[in-house]
Enzyme design. Sequence first.
Site, mmCIF file in Angstrom:
data_model
loop_
_atom_site.group_PDB
_atom_site.id
_atom_site.type_symbol
_atom_site.label_atom_id
_atom_site.label_comp_id
_atom_site.label_asym_id
_atom_site.label_seq_id
_atom_site.Cartn_x
_atom_site.Cartn_y
_atom_site.Cartn_z
ATOM 1 N N ARG A 515 5.984 3.388 2.726
ATOM 2 C CA ARG A 515 6.162 2.305 3.672
ATOM 3 C C ARG A 515 4.808 1.692 3.950
ATOM 4 N NH1 ARG A 515 9.849 1.486 8.573
ATOM 5 N NH2 ARG A 515 11.301 2.758 7.421
ATOM 6 N N LYS A 535 10.668 -1.445 -4.083
ATOM 7 C CA LYS A 535 10.049 -1.872 -2.831
ATOM 8 C C LYS A 535 10.800 -3.053 -2.240
ATOM 9 C CE LYS A 535 5.739 -2.985 -0.602
ATOM 10 N NZ LYS A 535 4.290 -3.018 -0.669
ATOM 11 N N ASP A 627 -9.858 -2.002 -3.110
ATOM 12 C CA ASP A 627 -9.459 -0.815 -2.357
ATOM 13 C C ASP A 627 -9.246 0.344 -3.321
ATOM 14 O OD1 ASP A 627 -6.922 -0.043 0.165
ATOM 15 O OD2 ASP A 627 -8.981 0.623 -0.074
#
Length: 808
Positions: A515, A535, A627
């Site tokens: 999530r 998703k 990231d």
Amino acid sequence: MAVLLLLLFSSLALSLPNLSSSKIYTSLSKGSSLTIQDVLISSPNPTFSAGFLNVGGNAYSFAIWFTEPLNGNFTTVWMANRDQPVNGKHTKFSLQNSGNLLLTDAGQINIWTSNTKSNSSVQLEFYENGNLVLSTSEGENLWQSFDFPTNTLLPDQLFTRNTILVSSRSKTNHSSGFYKLYFDGDGILRLRYEGPEITSVYWPDTWITTANAGRTYSNGSKIAVLDSSGYFQSSDLLQFYTSDYGFGPQRRLVLDYDGNLRVYSLDKQSGSWQVTWQHSSEPCRIHGICGANSLCINDPDVGRRCTCLPGYKMKNQTDWSYGCEPDFQLTCNDKSRSGFLQLLHVEFYGFDLSFFPNITFEACKNVCLNYCGCKGIQYRFSLDFGYYNCYPKNILFNGYRSLNFPDPIFIRLPKVNLSTVENPNEDFNLQCNDVITPLDRTYKRKNQDWMKSFIWCTLAVGSFEIICMLAYLLKTRRHSNSGIHCYLQVATGFRKFSYAELKKASRNFSQEIGRGGGGVVYAGILSDNRFAAIKCLKEAIQGEAEFLAEISTICRLNHMNLIEMWGYCAEGKHRLLVYEYMENGNLAISLYCNKLNWRKRFEIALGTARGLAYLHEECLEWVLHCDVKPQNILLDSNYQPKVADFSLSKLLKRSGIESTNFSKIRGTRGYMAPEWIFNLPITSKVDVYSYGIVVLQMITGWGSFGNHANDNSIVMEPRGLVTWVKENIKGPDIGRISRIKGIVDPSMNGDFDMRRMEILVEVALKCVEEDKDARPTMRQVVDMLLHQDSDDEFLITKSSLGDKTLLL
Ligand SMILES: *[C@@H]1O[C@H](CO)[C@@H](O)[C@H](O)[C@H]1NC(C)=O
Ligand SMILES: *[C@@H]1O[C@H](CO)[C@@H](O)[C@H](O)[C@H]1NC(C)=O
Ligand SMILES: *[C@@H]1O[C@H](CO)[C@@H](O)[C@H](O)[C@H]1NC(C)=O
Ligand SMILES: *[C@@H]1O[C@H](CO)[C@@H](O)[C@H](O)[C@H]1NC(C)=O
Ligand SMILES: *[C@@H]1O[C@H](CO)[C@@H](O)[C@H](O)[C@H]1NC(C)=O
Ligand SMILES: *[C@@H]1O[C@H](CO)[C@@H](O)[C@H](O)[C@H]1NC(C)=O
Ligand SMILES: *[C@@H]1O[C@H](CO)[C@@H](O)[C@H](O)[C@H]1NC(C)=O
Ligand SMILES: *[C@@H]1O[C@H](CO)[C@@H](O)[C@H](O)[C@H]1NC(C)=O
Ligand SMILES: *[C@@H]1O[C@H](CO)[C@@H](O)[C@H](O)[C@H]1NC(C)=O
Ligand SMILES: *[C@@H]1O[C@H](CO)[C@@H](O)[C@H](O)[C@H]1NC(C)=O
């Protein structure tokens, strides 16, 4: 006037008293007064009105508000008696003959006064900018509402050394709350929490110097103002522009009840106030929000949440600001009766009893046990000094749980209760055995399931988070709405799914495996028996055209070391993405669970480098990941890495890369390159840096997840790792091999190829150079690692020659 009355009547009737008997004033002179029905206005078509506003039941406050109601609610900007509402009957707001403004309620009690006096003739006038001014006929200004703001500053209203903003108590309760904006003694504009028991400053961050926060007490003045173009300027050099900078919209600067300082602009079209600036986008960083002995958790879906620490219970069932209280008895005189409970990824800001540098964990625990008031300890690695510091806490306040905090906290509990605490880190617990076993359990909603899911999201399944690509994609939106044309369609079997198909595949979306901000990820089995991660993007995220444009870009990224997308679904309001399912979870879990031998580690390092090199150089557009971290490197059944989650990525034109400014810091603390911190140009080298940290973690086995069963495995901040590795391997060539052996993850039991290990260490350290130009490109990293590969046999023979430094 009749028209005006009608207009006011229709717009104010909702929360003002019966207006049919009301009078409308444009000013007050000596001896006159306003009753509960009356309204003071500035012009025939006033932006603001002043009068009595209902604040619940039969309670009224004398207030200034935006005349135009939004959804039937008035937006107040000022209140005379916010903490002492008056009764609806026989209440008066009068300008006395003495020149004093006085608010009295039914019992003739003086509720509020302006404390002014004048013998000459005096008028109370209301200006179009929202200022209520009491002045003499000679023009002397006796009193003005702009000098006594409550929680709101209007454009051009000066904020000075004498003014403070105080938040409201709650969304519906206008009385004074716990947050204050003020000029501090040193001339710095600060935000402070002043709770029932505790006071603490939370903006600017107290652990950075004011200079680093961009503030300074430049000259003797303490003054700040938001001008009508949306530019805010303060004498401490704080300045900002609202996101809708420019003349036009009505704006207000409000210290909200949640402690966030925001500017709202009125969006005439939607008829609502939009936030156009706020001081913090991390609600849990605002102090006091959950009271003492509690944790604040920020859920991307639900927002901020509070929860009591294990062993503690909520003090006031309806109000978190009272925090939690112990549900146990601590016996101070018997040290053997208390113990410590480790909570992962938690920080309690402030309230340290003391500070003990470079001491062992045992000694740190003893310090705490010897002091009755000690509620827990933070044991944290210091980057600057390379050892652990001990911070015993006498108050557990400002608790914040986030995966961004590498450090655990240890709270003190009686031993009898320690054993009964059930799985304090359940939400964050990583179970090595059934990390991801497809469809073995069905999704059932528990109170805290959202939390688990949130973690799973970051940990288990990476995903293409596509919203951030929008800026680029809007430009490239050239695909038709009817469907999308992916040139890899045939090769990869990329296709459009129907919602019903995906519903079936995921067993009615029963097994949630992740999530995030963008939506929820479910496990599923497609009709051709492939395991898939599905998703579901949040509803209303975007229209179909944008969605399809994004898909068409994502599906063009194709590399064996990037997560593969199999298809999508866009039906009605449903937006779903289907991609391959990664059996072995992510690198963070695998490192933590000691699942990786040397060969796997090397292959993961190489594969990840290839995936990133592809993103940086080979694919159609420049893509920065921004990231890179173990959680975003997924592992397939053969432990081949697949880079996932481009949530923070931005597609850039190849030529524009060097000159592109990123407006906001992206990425994860610990893995972020220095450029982010020093505001330097962001290039593909930021990913190289993060990659270097990840490789160092793989070499040393220092994951960002501590083993909570074992007190000794205190987790280490990734950046501290760089210092530690450099310290430990620097020195003459003689003995280098044994020094390298010293840093390698002991769980590999010394079973690794020393020469490749040397190269890996070398490459990783180059990648984490502070100077971005000293770092290799991802392509060069691949070459350095591959070069080694092709000489494999040669190496094996050579390495038998013994310790020998290898030059790259
Ligand atoms: C408002 O006041 C008038 C007279 O003062 C009265 O007739 C009317 O019923 C009132 N309306 C409401 C909604 O109370
Ligand atoms: C007014 O504000 C309240 C509280 O924020 C909200 O519940 C309500 O829906 C708003 N609108 C009206 C018409 O009351
Ligand atoms: C106002 O008038 C009173 C009495 O006439 C006098 O005592 C007082 O000094 C005057 N105050 C001012 C401010 O002029
Ligand atoms: C608003 O908050 C104050 C302070 O906590 C409290 O005394 C008051 O009763 C509250 N008012 C309402 C209407 O809840
Ligand atoms: C201080 O700075 C403000 C804004 O920068 C300026 O308007 C003001 O005149 C200065 N005050 C003094 C005393 O220099
Ligand atoms: C802690 O232990 C005491 C004694 O067994 C018990 O009364 C108390 O309820 C326990 N508290 C918690 C939070 O379990
Ligand atoms: C809890 O807080 C509310 C609001 O501040 C207050 O009205 C209520 O009395 C408190 N309850 C207790 C048990 O303290
Ligand atoms: C930290 O403590 C250890 C053991 O007492 C000592 O050997 C080491 O030199 C200390 N480190 C520093 C930087 O003082
Ligand atoms: C899914 O839900 C439908 C009804 O909404 C039900 O008929 C069907 O049996 C469910 N399927 C599964 C696998 O639970
Ligand atoms: C990047 O931003 C800084 C400050 O906002 C600015 O000074 C600089 O010129 C920008 N660089 C480019 C290349 O746009």
